[in-house]
Design an enzyme around this catalytic site. Structure first.
Site, PDB file in Angstrom:
ATOM      1  N   LYS A  50      -4.708  -6.692   3.223  1.00 40.09           N
ATOM      2  CA  LYS A  50      -4.634  -5.538   2.308  1.00 40.09           C
ATOM      3  C   LYS A  50      -6.028  -5.175   1.798  1.00 40.09           C
ATOM      4  O   LYS A  50      -6.383  -4.001   1.673  1.00 40.09           O
ATOM      5  CB  LYS A  50      -3.700  -5.857   1.132  1.00 40.09           C
ATOM      6  CG  LYS A  50      -3.698  -4.800   0.009  1.00 40.09           C
ATOM      7  CD  LYS A  50      -3.071  -3.511   0.462  1.00 40.09           C
ATOM      8  CE  LYS A  50      -3.336  -2.283  -0.376  1.00 40.09           C
ATOM      9  NZ  LYS A  50      -3.318  -2.335  -1.777  1.00 40.09           N
ATOM     10  N   GLU A 109     -10.068   2.208   3.883  1.00 40.09           N
ATOM     11  CA  GLU A 109      -9.715   3.415   3.099  1.00 40.09           C
ATOM     12  C   GLU A 109     -10.981   3.986   2.432  1.00 40.09           C
ATOM     13  O   GLU A 109     -11.188   5.199   2.440  1.00 40.09           O
ATOM     14  CB  GLU A 109      -8.676   2.993   2.069  1.00 40.09           C
ATOM     15  CG  GLU A 109      -8.175   4.052   1.136  1.00 40.09           C
ATOM     16  CD  GLU A 109      -7.216   3.426   0.104  1.00 40.09           C
ATOM     17  OE1 GLU A 109      -6.268   2.709   0.482  1.00 40.09           O
ATOM     18  OE2 GLU A 109      -7.431   3.649  -1.108  1.00 40.09           O
ATOM     19  N   SER A 137       0.827  -1.210   0.000  1.00 31.36           N
ATOM     20  CA  SER A 137       0.000   0.000   0.000  1.00 31.36           C
ATOM     21  C   SER A 137       0.854   1.250   0.000  1.00 31.36           C
ATOM     22  O   SER A 137       1.958   1.255   0.519  1.00 31.36           O
ATOM     23  CB  SER A 137      -0.922   0.038   1.212  1.00 31.36           C
ATOM     24  OG  SER A 137      -1.636   1.258   1.192  1.00 31.36           O
ATOM     25  N   HIS A 181      -7.766  -3.339   4.509  1.00 34.97           N
ATOM     26  CA  HIS A 181      -7.141  -2.000   4.549  1.00 34.97           C
ATOM     27  C   HIS A 181      -7.825  -1.105   3.509  1.00 34.97           C
ATOM     28  O   HIS A 181      -8.179   0.041   3.789  1.00 34.97           O
ATOM     29  CB  HIS A 181      -5.639  -2.139   4.271  1.00 34.97           C
ATOM     30  CG  HIS A 181      -4.970  -0.871   3.825  1.00 34.97           C
ATOM     31  ND1 HIS A 181      -5.134  -0.350   2.551  1.00 34.97           N
ATOM     32  CD2 HIS A 181      -4.165  -0.001   4.472  1.00 34.97           C
ATOM     33  CE1 HIS A 181      -4.450   0.776   2.459  1.00 34.97           C
ATOM     34  NE2 HIS A 181      -3.850   1.011   3.603  1.00 34.97           N
ATOM     35  N   ASN A 182      -8.011  -1.627   2.304  1.00 36.11           N
ATOM     36  CA  ASN A 182      -8.641  -0.821   1.246  1.00 36.11           C
ATOM     37  C   ASN A 182     -10.097  -0.513   1.569  1.00 36.11           C
ATOM     38  O   ASN A 182     -10.585   0.575   1.269  1.00 36.11           O
ATOM     39  CB  ASN A 182      -8.553  -1.547  -0.099  1.00 36.11           C
ATOM     40  CG  ASN A 182      -7.153  -1.494  -0.692  1.00 36.11           C
ATOM     41  OD1 ASN A 182      -6.186  -1.266   0.027  1.00 36.11           O
ATOM     42  ND2 ASN A 182      -7.041  -1.715  -1.972  1.00 36.11           N
TER      43      ASN A 182
HETATM   44  P1  NBP Z   1      -1.317  -2.563 -13.477  1.00 38.25           P
HETATM   45  O1  NBP Z   1      -2.270  -3.191 -12.546  1.00 38.25           O
HETATM   46  O2  NBP Z   1      -1.757  -1.439 -14.341  1.00 38.25           O
HETATM   47  O3  NBP Z   1      -0.690  -3.706 -14.412  1.00 38.25           O
HETATM   48  C1  NBP Z   1       0.213  -3.417 -15.440  1.00 38.25           C
HETATM   49  C2  NBP Z   1       1.328  -4.440 -15.459  1.00 38.25           C
HETATM   50  O4  NBP Z   1       0.778  -5.754 -15.655  1.00 38.25           O
HETATM   51  C3  NBP Z   1       2.289  -4.210 -16.607  1.00 38.25           C
HETATM   52  O5  NBP Z   1       3.581  -4.529 -16.161  1.00 38.25           O
HETATM   53  C4  NBP Z   1       1.785  -5.189 -17.651  1.00 38.25           C
HETATM   54  O6  NBP Z   1       2.748  -5.582 -18.586  1.00 38.25           O
HETATM   55  C5  NBP Z   1       1.441  -6.346 -16.765  1.00 38.25           C
HETATM   56  N1  NBP Z   1       0.630  -7.371 -17.435  1.00 38.25           N
HETATM   57  C6  NBP Z   1      -0.650  -7.352 -17.834  1.00 38.25           C
HETATM   58 BR1  NBP Z   1      -1.766  -5.898 -17.690  1.00 38.25          BR
HETATM   59  N2  NBP Z   1      -1.067  -8.482 -18.405  1.00 38.25           N
HETATM   60  C7  NBP Z   1       0.017  -9.280 -18.379  1.00 38.25           C
HETATM   61  C8  NBP Z   1       0.235 -10.594 -18.808  1.00 38.25           C
HETATM   62  N3  NBP Z   1      -0.739 -11.305 -19.350  1.00 38.25           N
HETATM   63  N4  NBP Z   1       1.471 -11.106 -18.648  1.00 38.25           N
HETATM   64  C9  NBP Z   1       2.458 -10.388 -18.092  1.00 38.25           C
HETATM   65  N5  NBP Z   1       2.307  -9.118 -17.648  1.00 38.25           N
HETATM   66  C10 NBP Z   1       1.100  -8.568 -17.775  1.00 38.25           C
HETATM   67  O7  NBP Z   1       0.003  -2.079 -12.691  1.00 38.25           O
HETATM   68  P2  NBP Z   1       0.130  -1.259 -11.324  1.00 38.25           P
HETATM   69  O8  NBP Z   1      -0.824  -0.125 -11.244  1.00 38.25           O
HETATM   70  O9  NBP Z   1       1.585  -0.989 -11.170  1.00 38.25           O
HETATM   71  O10 NBP Z   1      -0.318  -2.320 -10.212  1.00 38.25           O
HETATM   72  C11 NBP Z   1       0.305  -3.578 -10.030  1.00 38.25           C
HETATM   73  C12 NBP Z   1      -0.431  -4.319  -8.920  1.00 38.25           C
HETATM   74  O11 NBP Z   1      -0.323  -3.571  -7.713  1.00 38.25           O
HETATM   75  C13 NBP Z   1      -1.934  -4.496  -9.170  1.00 38.25           C
HETATM   76  O12 NBP Z   1      -2.373  -5.686  -8.603  1.00 38.25           O
HETATM   77  C14 NBP Z   1      -2.548  -3.343  -8.420  1.00 38.25           C
HETATM   78  O13 NBP Z   1      -3.875  -3.594  -8.030  1.00 38.25           O
HETATM   79  C15 NBP Z   1      -1.627  -3.255  -7.211  1.00 38.25           C
HETATM   80  N6  NBP Z   1      -1.572  -1.945  -6.575  1.00 38.25           N
HETATM   81  C16 NBP Z   1      -1.589  -0.798  -7.308  1.00 38.25           C
HETATM   82  C17 NBP Z   1      -1.519   0.432  -6.668  1.00 38.25           C
HETATM   83  C18 NBP Z   1      -1.492   1.718  -7.447  1.00 38.25           C
HETATM   84  O14 NBP Z   1      -1.535   2.790  -6.817  1.00 38.25           O
HETATM   85  N7  NBP Z   1      -1.392   1.680  -8.774  1.00 38.25           N
HETATM   86  C19 NBP Z   1      -1.438   0.470  -5.271  1.00 38.25           C
HETATM   87  C20 NBP Z   1      -1.387  -0.709  -4.559  1.00 38.25           C
HETATM   88  C21 NBP Z   1      -1.457  -1.908  -5.224  1.00 38.25           C
HETATM   89  P3  NBP Z   1       2.842  -4.838 -20.005  1.00 38.25           P
HETATM   90  O15 NBP Z   1       3.630  -3.608 -19.751  1.00 38.25           O
HETATM   91  O16 NBP Z   1       3.561  -5.822 -20.868  1.00 38.25           O
HETATM   92  O17 NBP Z   1       1.445  -4.556 -20.475  1.00 38.25           O
END
Ligand code: NBP
Length: 487
Positions: free
Chosen positions: A188, A195, A134, A191-192
């Site tokens: 987690k 939130e 988080s 937590h959300n």
């Molecule tokens: P995203 O949730 O937007 O996912 C994008 C990533 O997933 C890219 O690296 C993409 O690769 C990869 N991906 C996908 Br989409 N399909 C794929 C597949 N079939 N095979 C391999 N890679 C694949 O990224 P994020 O916002 O950084 O979040 C990552 C995780 O963390 C999620 O579970 C999210 O819920 C969690 N999270 C996010 C936040 C936040 O603030 N964003 C906070 C806390 C937790 P590509 O580049 O090749 O498309």
């Protein structure tokens, strides 16, 4: 030629979270290998590692090269979109991993998916952790709150790293081993959910201050800045003050007033409410915040409804500034209502965690959970230290509402709380979160509820029987016959 030194850890998935967490790990002095399905993100991350201080980070363009670049036993963090992408990534990477290596999924994953993957990984001799992360982009880069659950051995392999990478507060790093199975993801998720509740309660405070108190954005910024110096001090109060200070660059006034009133969501709040229902735990404040997100999405319907009800004679003065309101007192009342409502919302979240912990035998340590949420994450707040202490005083606390310190605080604030909710209702301003919290408090604290009547009704139409307060046993009464018996 000398072989390149192996990295201490690997990270696959270089979107917002992965890229920033990888740079954070590298900055703490742990050489890290990174990989992403789309290779341009690997180059992007390498560029950032270079410009952000020549960090020890190496980029890899195939799963094999990536895995072979990591020291054994290997630990690999995955940060891709939850669900099928995680399975696909595991399948691509695990083909090159060896027994004793560890997969750590850092995404917002449904806890049962993690439990399935733990079994699948074990079949290959691999260890598995589902780790809640988080703090968004900023937290990932500079210190998130981390909630790892699953294999304890796997946790010990990365303990030194996560303890350095996590946010640091005066009582330690914001990470702890949560428990077995999918407990890290479940914690987690809750937590959300909490939130969601916090954000809803803050938006209601804003609504009342703006539409009942007539506060301007400048005044709101000042109020929230002031609140952030006291019992409400938290990340969400702090950023809310900042939001009110930002002017619209495309026109007059504040940017906040130009934002469409439709809230987005990604699902963890819904899961929290579904789990609460599944476990028969009341979570009305969190549920109200979810309902509000659903209703906010019906923008067109709400606009049409406003028109229909106006045509039906809904008075103009509903929802407008109350004449003669004591603004100073209203502001102070809203502060107290927000604080008391928050206690009830956290009580619901913690009780959901307790119910799941009992069901799954996770043995969750609630004081520790409150402690690791004190920094790095979105709900970080001074208030969490009080929750930590409440569970340290009594690990078996039935509810935060009955912790002696919180109980006192709620009783002290109930006058203000009732005034705010009453004023808002009279003005036609909905405060579903505050109302849900107050109703939760008023229901939980009453030794006798009207549930006796519901039991009588159930027995009348369904012969479900009832218990009595004055004698043992299950009773059934021929209610209709007795009620309609002619003398
Ligand atoms: P995203 O949730 O937007 O996912 C994008 C990533 O997933 C890219 O690296 C993409 O690769 C990869 N991906 C996908 Br989409 N399909 C794929 C597949 N079939 N095979 C391999 N890679 C694949 O990224 P994020 O916002 O950084 O979040 C990552 C995780 O963390 C999620 O579970 C999210 O819920 C969690 N999270 C996010 C936040 C936040 O603030 N964003 C906070 C806390 C937790 P590509 O580049 O090749 O498309």
């Amino acid at each position: 030629m000398e072989a390149a030194a192996l990295s201490r850890i690997g990270l696959a998935g270089l979107a917002v979270m992965g890229q920033n967490l990888a740079l954070n790990i590298a900055e703490k002095g742990y050489p890290i290998s990174v990989y992403n399905r789309t290779t341009s993100k690997v180059d992007e991350t390498l560029d950032r590692a270079h410009t952000e201080g020549q960090l020890p980070l190496t980029g890899h363009y195939t799963p094999r090269d990536f895995i072979l670049s990591i020291q054994k036993p290997r630990s690999v963090i995955i940060l891709v979109k939850a669900g099928a992408p995680v399975d696909q990534t595991i399948s691509a990477l695990s083909a090159h991993m060896e027994p004793g290596d560890t997969i750590i999924d850092g995404g917002n994953e449904w806890y049962e998916n993690t439990e399935r993957r733990i079994i699948e990984a074990n079949e290959k001799g691999l260890l598995y952790l589902g780790m809640g992360v988080s703090g968004g982009e900023e937290g990932a880069r500079n210190g998130p709150s981390l909630m790892p659950g699953g294999s304890f051995e796997a946790y010990n392999n990365i303990k030194d790293i996560v303890e350095k990478v996590a946010a640091q507060v005066e009582d330690g790093p914001c990470v702890t081993y949560i428990g077995e199975g999918g407990s890290g993801n479940f914690v987690k998720m809750v937590h959300n959910g909490i939130e969601y509740g916090d954000m809803q309660l803050i938006s209601e405070a804003y609504d009342v201050l703006k539409n009942v108190g007539g506060c301007s954005n400048d005044e709101l910024a000042e109020i929230f800045d002031e609140w952030n110096k006291g019992e409400l001090e938290s990340f969400l109060i702090e950023i809310t003050a900042d939001i009110f200070k930002v002017k619209d660059e495309h026109g007059e006034g504040g940017l906040v007033d130009k934002i469409l009133d439709k809230t987005g969501m990604k699902g963890t709040g819904k899961w929290t409410v579904q789990q609460a229902a599944e476990l028969s735990v009341a979570a009305p404040t969190i549920a109200a915040s979810l309902d509000c997100r659903f209703l906010s999405g019906l923008k067109d319907e709400r606009e049409a409804a406003a028109k229909v009800l106006e045509d039906a004679g809904l008075k103009e003065d509903i929802g407008t500034v109350r004449k003669g309101i004591d603004k100073k007192r209203l502001i102070d009342d809203v502060r107290q209502a927000l604080y008391a409502s928050k206690i009830c919302s956290y009580a619901q979240g913690m009780n959901l965690l307790r119910a799941k912990s009992v069901e799954k035998d996770w043995n969750l340590n609630f004081g520790e959970l409150a402690r690791i949420w004190k920094g790095g994450c979105i709900i970080r707040a001074v208030f969490l230290d009080r929750i930590k202490k409440a569970y340290q005083r009594n690990p078996n606390l039935a509810s935060l509402v009955v912790d002696p310190d919180f109980a006192k605080e709620m009783v002290q604030r109930q006058g203000a709380w009732r005034r705010v909710v009453g004023t808002a209702i009279a003005a036609g301003i909905s405060t579903p979160g505050m109302c849900a919290s107050l109703a939760y408090f008023d229901t939980y604290r009453r030794a006798r509820l009207p549930a006796n009547l519901v039991q009588a009704q159930r027995d009348l139409f369904g012969a479900h029987t009832y218990e009595r307060i004055d004698r043992e046993g299950a009773f059934h009464t021929e209610w209709t016959k007795l009620a309609r018996k002619k003398n």
